[in-house]
Design an enzyme around this catalytic site. Structure first.
Site, PDB file in Angstrom:
ATOM      1  N   TYR A   1     -37.193   0.664 -55.616  1.00 48.13           N
ATOM      2  CA  TYR A   1     -37.812   1.485 -54.342  1.00 48.13           C
ATOM      3  C   TYR A   1     -39.131   2.263 -54.803  1.00 48.13           C
ATOM      4  O   TYR A   1     -39.998   2.249 -53.956  1.00 48.13           O
ATOM      5  CB  TYR A   1     -36.651   2.407 -53.714  1.00 48.13           C
ATOM      6  CG  TYR A   1     -36.841   2.893 -52.429  1.00 48.13           C
ATOM      7  CD1 TYR A   1     -36.560   2.073 -51.275  1.00 48.13           C
ATOM      8  CD2 TYR A   1     -37.363   4.112 -52.210  1.00 48.13           C
ATOM      9  CE1 TYR A   1     -36.956   2.544 -49.882  1.00 48.13           C
ATOM     10  CE2 TYR A   1     -37.401   4.906 -50.887  1.00 48.13           C
ATOM     11  CZ  TYR A   1     -37.353   3.840 -50.022  1.00 48.13           C
ATOM     12  OH  TYR A   1     -37.503   4.337 -48.397  1.00 48.13           O
TER      13      TYR A   1
ATOM     14  N   SER B   1     -43.112   6.234 -48.156  1.00 46.15           N
ATOM     15  CA  SER B   1     -41.816   7.308 -48.407  1.00 46.15           C
ATOM     16  C   SER B   1     -42.546   8.303 -49.201  1.00 46.15           C
ATOM     17  O   SER B   1     -43.433   8.181 -49.942  1.00 46.15           O
ATOM     18  CB  SER B   1     -40.558   6.675 -49.160  1.00 46.15           C
ATOM     19  OG  SER B   1     -39.780   7.411 -49.529  1.00 46.15           O
TER      20      SER B   1
HETATM   21  P1  NAD Z   1     -33.118   0.937 -41.322  1.00 47.51           P
HETATM   22  O1  NAD Z   1     -32.083   0.259 -42.443  1.00 47.51           O
HETATM   23  O2  NAD Z   1     -32.315   1.929 -40.348  1.00 47.51           O
HETATM   24  O3  NAD Z   1     -33.708  -0.011 -40.610  1.00 47.51           O
HETATM   25  C1  NAD Z   1     -34.557  -1.226 -41.169  1.00 47.51           C
HETATM   26  C2  NAD Z   1     -34.960  -2.080 -40.377  1.00 47.51           C
HETATM   27  O4  NAD Z   1     -35.674  -3.064 -41.094  1.00 47.51           O
HETATM   28  C3  NAD Z   1     -34.090  -2.761 -39.412  1.00 47.51           C
HETATM   29  O5  NAD Z   1     -34.748  -3.102 -38.106  1.00 47.51           O
HETATM   30  C4  NAD Z   1     -33.791  -4.017 -40.182  1.00 47.51           C
HETATM   31  O6  NAD Z   1     -33.433  -5.326 -39.277  1.00 47.51           O
HETATM   32  C5  NAD Z   1     -35.115  -4.261 -40.714  1.00 47.51           C
HETATM   33  N1  NAD Z   1     -34.965  -5.249 -41.923  1.00 47.51           N
HETATM   34  C6  NAD Z   1     -34.126  -5.268 -42.787  1.00 47.51           C
HETATM   35  N2  NAD Z   1     -34.116  -6.133 -43.909  1.00 47.51           N
HETATM   36  C7  NAD Z   1     -35.316  -7.118 -43.315  1.00 47.51           C
HETATM   37  C8  NAD Z   1     -35.832  -8.147 -43.681  1.00 47.51           C
HETATM   38  N3  NAD Z   1     -35.408  -8.792 -44.756  1.00 47.51           N
HETATM   39  N4  NAD Z   1     -36.768  -8.846 -42.934  1.00 47.51           N
HETATM   40  C9  NAD Z   1     -37.150  -8.234 -41.796  1.00 47.51           C
HETATM   41  N5  NAD Z   1     -36.714  -6.873 -41.283  1.00 47.51           N
HETATM   42  C10 NAD Z   1     -35.705  -6.431 -42.032  1.00 47.51           C
HETATM   43  O7  NAD Z   1     -34.061   2.060 -42.235  1.00 47.51           O
HETATM   44  P2  NAD Z   1     -35.026   3.111 -41.817  1.00 47.51           P
HETATM   45  O8  NAD Z   1     -34.440   4.225 -42.675  1.00 47.51           O
HETATM   46  O9  NAD Z   1     -35.456   3.078 -40.556  1.00 47.51           O
HETATM   47  O10 NAD Z   1     -36.464   2.534 -42.903  1.00 47.51           O
HETATM   48  C11 NAD Z   1     -37.420   2.037 -42.385  1.00 47.51           C
HETATM   49  C12 NAD Z   1     -38.478   2.421 -43.203  1.00 47.51           C
HETATM   50  O11 NAD Z   1     -38.665   3.489 -43.655  1.00 47.51           O
HETATM   51  C13 NAD Z   1     -38.333   1.534 -44.742  1.00 47.51           C
HETATM   52  O12 NAD Z   1     -39.556   1.107 -45.398  1.00 47.51           O
HETATM   53  C14 NAD Z   1     -37.897   2.807 -45.283  1.00 47.51           C
HETATM   54  O13 NAD Z   1     -38.230   2.398 -46.822  1.00 47.51           O
HETATM   55  C15 NAD Z   1     -38.894   3.971 -44.970  1.00 47.51           C
HETATM   56  N6  NAD Z   1     -38.311   5.127 -45.246  1.00 47.51           N
HETATM   57  C16 NAD Z   1     -36.991   5.646 -44.789  1.00 47.51           C
HETATM   58  C17 NAD Z   1     -36.513   6.789 -45.101  1.00 47.51           C
HETATM   59  C18 NAD Z   1     -35.134   7.473 -44.229  1.00 47.51           C
HETATM   60  O14 NAD Z   1     -34.770   8.492 -44.943  1.00 47.51           O
HETATM   61  N7  NAD Z   1     -34.591   6.709 -43.741  1.00 47.51           N
HETATM   62  C19 NAD Z   1     -37.391   7.614 -45.792  1.00 47.51           C
HETATM   63  C20 NAD Z   1     -38.655   7.371 -46.206  1.00 47.51           C
HETATM   64  C21 NAD Z   1     -39.073   5.962 -45.907  1.00 47.51           C
END
Ligand code: NAD
Length: 277
Positions: A172, A159
């Site tokens: 985080y 991130s």
């Molecule tokens: P999201 O919540 O939409 O999706 C998360 C996914 O992880 C889902 O498929 C969920 O089933 C799975 N998950 C959750 N808990 C779990 C567990 N304990 N074991 C296995 N799977 C699990 O999140 P997202 O926004 O798509 O985020 C994905 C990655 O991107 C994360 O690592 C997040 O930190 C990172 N990220 C997101 C953003 C943002 O703005 N959305 C920005 C920077 C980084």
């Protein structure tokens, strides 16, 4: 590789099927960024193992849909990767199904927002174990096979919070900074094994993880969710638009391509200029 060959490789990358025959394991891939990366890898020809908390029946349907859309093979493994044992079990599931893992995308992550002084210990443990320790464990599980075959790609979805901090996100930010550090160490240790390890550092991406923060802001400030979204963008990013999951997927495909074979240990921002401030 000469410049003509490089140009040819770059052109091949954008064609579907460039990674045909590779097997990719994408953690947390039932929605959001993980699903976007999985779809991009499938389009590029990868067979897939999807993972998440979604019940097996629904996850298997998602895997079938991706497989049918892109002419690849795909399977789903429901596993809570916050629990140490489940990470190894997921890797074994992928090995049993496809015989190997060529590409590992450590994407699963959770967020918890709270000032340090009141941050619950159990939330700290949850965020650290999923966002950081699961990536360490999965990397450990795949390295032997990648080394034996002399090819591998590890992509850690970190991130912008792996590079800079924001208030109320102690666990985080700590986990994502740790993930960027882990990325560098793995890159150094695998530098001459045909393996690369890189981190992708997105800014705001409008997924469920973010939606919860938007809903909370909208409710506490008495504004609409769209107003909260614009306020969030303006508060951090010089560029006032969300990054698309397809763009992050395309970046992941690029990192898996042959033209990116010397790119390792990098933390690549896709954040609308956030980390540039
Ligand atoms: P999201 O919540 O939409 O999706 C998360 C996914 O992880 C889902 O498929 C969920 O089933 C799975 N998950 C959750 N808990 C779990 C567990 N304990 N074991 C296995 N799977 C699990 O999140 P997202 O926004 O798509 O985020 C994905 C990655 O991107 C994360 O690592 C997040 O930190 C990172 N990220 C997101 C953003 C943002 O703005 N959305 C920005 C920077 C980084």
């Amino acid at each position: 590789m000469g410049s003509v060959a490089s140009a040819r490789a770059a052109a091949q990358l954008t064609r579907s099927g460039a990674l045909r025959g590779r097997v990719a394991l994408v953690t947390g891939s039932t929605r959001g960024i993980g699903e976007g990366i999985a779809a991009s890898l499938a389009k590029a020809g990868c067979d897939l193992v999807l993972n998440g908390r979604m019940p097996s029946e629904l996850g298997s349907t998602l895997a079938r849909e991706l497989a049918n859309a892109h002419g690849v093979d795909a399977a789903y493994c429901e596993a809570d990767l916050g629990r140490a044992d489940n990470v190894g079990a997921l890797a074994r599931f992928a090995e049993d199904k496809f015989g190997r893992i060529d590409i590992l995308v450590n994407n699963a992550g959770v967020q918890h927002v709270c000032p340090v002084a009141r941050f619950p210990d159990e939330r700290w443990e949850e965020v650290l174990s999923l966002n950081l320790s699961a990536a360490f464990r999965a990397t450990k599980a795949v390295l032997g096979g990648m080394r034996a075959r002399g090819w591998g790609r590890i992509i850690n979805v970190a991130s912008v919070h792996g590079l800079v901090a924001s208030e109320h996100k102690s666990a985080y930010v700590a986990a994502k900074h740790g993930l960027v550090g882990l990325t560098k160490v793995v890159a150094i240790e695998t530098a001459n094994d045909g393996i690369t390890c890189n981190a992708i550092c997105p800014g705001w991406v409008r997924t469920e993880l973010l939606q919860r923060q938007l809903d909370t802001r909208a409710c506490s400030q008495g504004i609409t969710v769209d107003e909260a979204a614009m306020a969030l963008l303006r508060s951090k990013q010089p560029m006032h638009q969300f990054s698309a999951v397809e763009s992050i997927g395309a970046l992941a495909v690029f990192l898996c391509s042959d033209i990116a074979r010397t790119m390792t240990g990098a933390a690549i921002s896709m954040d609308g200029g956030w980390a540039a401030i």
